[in-house]
Motif scaffolding. Structure first.
Motif, PDB file in Angstrom:
ATOM      1  N   VAL A 102       0.962  -1.452   0.074  1.00 27.47           N
ATOM      2  CA  VAL A 102       0.050  -0.121  -0.066  1.00 27.47           C
ATOM      3  C   VAL A 102       0.889   0.994   0.011  1.00 27.47           C
ATOM      4  O   VAL A 102       1.779   1.174   1.011  1.00 27.47           O
ATOM      5  CB  VAL A 102      -1.063   0.019   1.415  1.00 27.47           C
ATOM      6  CG1 VAL A 102      -1.811   1.353   1.309  1.00 27.47           C
ATOM      7  CG2 VAL A 102      -1.803  -1.382   1.413  1.00 27.47           C
ATOM      8  N   ILE A 103       0.752   2.077  -1.073  1.00 33.86           N
ATOM      9  CA  ILE A 103       1.410   3.319  -0.949  1.00 33.86           C
ATOM     10  C   ILE A 103       0.565   4.548  -0.488  1.00 33.86           C
ATOM     11  O   ILE A 103      -0.545   4.918  -0.963  1.00 33.86           O
ATOM     12  CB  ILE A 103       1.837   3.831  -2.425  1.00 33.86           C
ATOM     13  CG1 ILE A 103       2.594   2.506  -2.983  1.00 33.86           C
ATOM     14  CG2 ILE A 103       2.700   5.093  -2.438  1.00 33.86           C
ATOM     15  CD1 ILE A 103       2.872   3.050  -4.596  1.00 33.86           C
ATOM     16  N   GLY A 104       0.983   4.851   0.709  1.00 34.17           N
ATOM     17  CA  GLY A 104       0.227   5.815   1.627  1.00 34.17           C
ATOM     18  C   GLY A 104      -0.360   5.150   2.844  1.00 34.17           C
ATOM     19  O   GLY A 104      -1.381   4.332   2.616  1.00 34.17           O
ATOM     20  N   GLY A 105      -0.047   5.703   3.877  1.00 30.93           N
ATOM     21  CA  GLY A 105      -0.443   5.387   5.052  1.00 30.93           C
ATOM     22  C   GLY A 105      -1.731   6.225   5.670  1.00 30.93           C
ATOM     23  O   GLY A 105      -1.693   6.262   6.922  1.00 30.93           O
ATOM     24  N   GLY A 106      -2.401   6.567   4.903  1.00 29.92           N
ATOM     25  CA  GLY A 106      -3.930   7.574   5.335  1.00 29.92           C
ATOM     26  C   GLY A 106      -4.893   6.760   5.645  1.00 29.92           C
ATOM     27  O   GLY A 106      -4.778   5.396   5.860  1.00 29.92           O
ATOM     28  N   ILE A 107      -6.021   7.073   5.806  1.00 29.56           N
ATOM     29  CA  ILE A 107      -7.345   6.608   5.918  1.00 29.56           C
ATOM     30  C   ILE A 107      -7.614   5.256   5.116  1.00 29.56           C
ATOM     31  O   ILE A 107      -7.759   4.331   5.237  1.00 29.56           O
ATOM     32  CB  ILE A 107      -8.427   7.411   6.131  1.00 29.56           C
ATOM     33  CG1 ILE A 107      -7.975   8.680   7.117  1.00 29.56           C
ATOM     34  CG2 ILE A 107      -9.669   6.761   6.436  1.00 29.56           C
ATOM     35  CD1 ILE A 107      -8.198   8.518   8.437  1.00 29.56           C
ATOM     36  N   ILE A 108      -7.369   5.716   3.785  1.00 30.55           N
ATOM     37  CA  ILE A 108      -7.811   4.529   2.533  1.00 30.55           C
ATOM     38  C   ILE A 108      -6.800   3.746   2.796  1.00 30.55           C
ATOM     39  O   ILE A 108      -7.159   2.123   2.995  1.00 30.55           O
ATOM     40  CB  ILE A 108      -7.626   5.177   1.388  1.00 30.55           C
ATOM     41  CG1 ILE A 108      -8.920   6.147   1.247  1.00 30.55           C
ATOM     42  CG2 ILE A 108      -7.848   3.982   0.379  1.00 30.55           C
ATOM     43  CD1 ILE A 108      -9.183   6.675  -0.198  1.00 30.55           C
TER      44      ILE A 108
END
Ligand code: FAD
Ligand code: NAD
Length: 471
Positions: free
Chosen positions: A182-188
């Motif tokens: 997963v690229i990006g450890g935000g909410i999505i």
């Protein structure tokens, strides 16, 4: 109303912003047309966002719990198998029920629904390329733009929604991938990482910043979330940049580099989820035909009353300023209609809650510690761990805490940050407290039912200016 008749209001986009505005306008007696190109109402949220992701989060949690968390509860289960096709069907049923519900509400409130793609041909006129073929023109005294947002692409990685996916592909995978990056450890990123990790994938989250959770999450809570999610099996690479990718082989290769020290490595996985944020979507609207512009982030520029420089054209939801959240879009929809019909409306942007629907959930409203420090505000902190809450203990679900930040001088609540079971429901109480300008003592002196998780909220409030009883 027929399409050729001038409308009081033409709404472009039938997502949460557009459909709520349409219903409200119908209720206020406006002659209203809502144009949606997707073929279904409800926009991102109902079709490929909030609703399907929560269906998968709920059912994957149940599956994971049945696999790993029944013995101590006195439940012996036999053979547990995942039926992914059925899990997806169950998600689709939830989505279809809700989108049909919106269509029903349109009929009930006399909203004219046009299926097609709208673009401006004049300041009061839009052309619609109809989904069923042909085109029509609709004129409106007022026009509301609610065209939403789309996933921000990652340069060099071509989205096919099968192997390299946005959230749209990630809620519809046909089989559980062995490995997922997963690229990006935000909410999505974290919600989807949770779903697929629970269903059996080995998931690695690569986050550019030192902290997961995306903008707004309190640093202490984010740290705690990372620790808990790691324990659940999700691997994290924070302070890490993705330099490029190669999807030509059987596995997708991502070159990543540590922000500090520059250590490079190659991550191989079956599926890559790009979740680095969303950007406003206004493509094809023909804004140039009427001289309307967007800012450097693609957001439509508006004033306090959602008006563009053409005051009869207003903009709400994801395609303009503010957090990209469904309930924010909904608040703006109601306010925009009130501005049109009554001349005044109200949204308190200081009291919009955020919820991450992982397990435990993370929820917050108001300011976090980083923000209070930056503005040199003096504040008191009250915390209460769920491990000391009777209901959490009886439920064998004790991870997390409630953290309340209150003004050191006045005791007024400035921010509420919760990680724990049902945090998303509990934050409603916090939002109400913030909206009403409550002090933490107001909350602590409010009787809360026993045994409930909400008692942790009361006790954190108590700890802000005095001492919690049970910790
Ligand atoms: P959208 O929902 O994007 O709707 C815009 C609509 O306009 C679309 O249907 C589009 O087809 C239509 N449109 C665009 N251009 C035209 C045109 N020219 N003519 C006709 N129609 C057009 N938010 C939450 O609050 N809680 C959550 O749990 C949550 N989960 C999410 C999960 C995921 C995976 C994603 C991607 C988002 C999630 N969000 C969540 C965010 C939420 O979905 C958005 O904030 C919300 O959908 C914004 O509503 P909107 O109406 O502004 O835009
Ligand atoms: P986000 O802004 O929440 O998180 C993106 C993350 O990706 C950030 O942590 C950022 O630092 C990181 N990032 C950015 N560029 C990167 C790069 N090149 N490499 C590695 N990491 C990078 O965005 P999102 O998670 O994509 O969500 C989009 C929007 O949808 C948000 O506004 C969110 O609020 C909304 N949404 C809400 C919910 C919910 O309310 N439960 C659920 C899903 C989505």
């Amino acid at each position: 109303a027929t399409e050729t008749e001038q409308q009081d209001l033409v709404i472009i986009g039938g997502g949460v912003a557009g459909y709520v505005a349409a219903i409200k306008a119908g209720q206020e007696g406006l002659k209203v047309t809502c144009i949606e190109k997707r073929g279904v109402l409800g926009g991102t949220c109902l079709n490929v966002g909030c609703i399907p992701s929560k269906a998968l989060l709920n059912n994957s949690h149940l599956y994971h719990q049945i696999l790993h968390d029944t013995k101590a509860r006195g439940i012996d289960v036999g053979d547990v198998k995942l039926n992914l096709t059925q899990m997806m069907k169950s998600k689709d049923t939830a989505v279809a029920g809700l989108t049909k519900g919106v269509e029903f509400l349109f009929k009930k409130n006399n909203v004219n629904y046009v299926k097609g793609t709208a673009s401006f041909t004049g300041e009061h006129e839009v052309k619609v390329n109809l989904s069923e073929g042909g085109e029509t023109s609709i004129t409106g005294k007022n026009i509301l733009i609610a065209t939403g947002s789309e996933a921000t692409p990652f340069p060099g990685l071509e989205i096919d929604e099968k192997r390299i996916v946005t959230s749209t592909g990630a809620i519809a995978l046909e089989k559980v991938p062995e490995t997922m990056t997963v690229i990006g450890g935000g909410i999505i990123g974290l919600e989807m990482a949770s779903v697929w990790s629970r269903l059996g994938a080995k998931v690695t989250v690569v986050e550019f910043l030192g902290q997961i959770g995306g903008p707004g999450m309190d640093a202490e809570i984010a740290k705690s979330a990372q620790k808990i999610l790691k324990k659940q099996g999700i691997e994290f690479k924070v302070n890490t940049k993705v330099m490029g990718g190669d999807a030509s082989g059987e596995k997708i290769k991502l070159e990543v580099e540590a922000a500090k020290g520059g250590k490079q490595e190659t991550l191989e996985s079956d599926v890559v989820l790009v979740a680095i944020g969303r950007r406003p979507y206004t493509a094809g609207l023909g804004l140039e035909n009427i001289g309307l512009e967007t800012d450097d982030k693609g957001r439509m520029v508006i004033d306090q009353e959602y008006r563009t420089k053409l005051p009869h054209i207003r903009v709400i939801g994801d395609c303009t300023f503010g957090p990209m959240l469904a309930h924010k879009a909904e608040e703006e929809a109601v306010a925009a209609i009130e501005y049109i019909t009554k001349g005044h409306g109200h949204v308190n942007y200081g009291a919009i809650p955020s919820v991450m629907y992982t397990h435990p959930e993370v929820a917050w409203v108001g300011q976090n510690e980083q923000e209070l420090k930056a503005s040199e505000t003096k504040y008191n902190i009250g915390t209460f761990p769920f491990s000391a809450n009777s209901r959490a203990k009886t439920n064998l679900d004790t991870e997390g805490m409630v953290k309340i930040l209150a003004d050191a001088e006045t005791d007024r609540i400035l921010g509420i940050h919760i990680i724990g079971p049902n945090a998303g429901e509990m934050i409603a109480e916090g939002t109400l407290a913030l909206e009403y300008g409550a002090s933490s003592e107001d909350v602590a002196r409010t009787c809360h039912a026993h045994p409930t998780l909400a008692e942790a909220f009361k006790e954190a409030a108590m700890a802000t200016y005095s001492k919690a009883v049970h910790f």
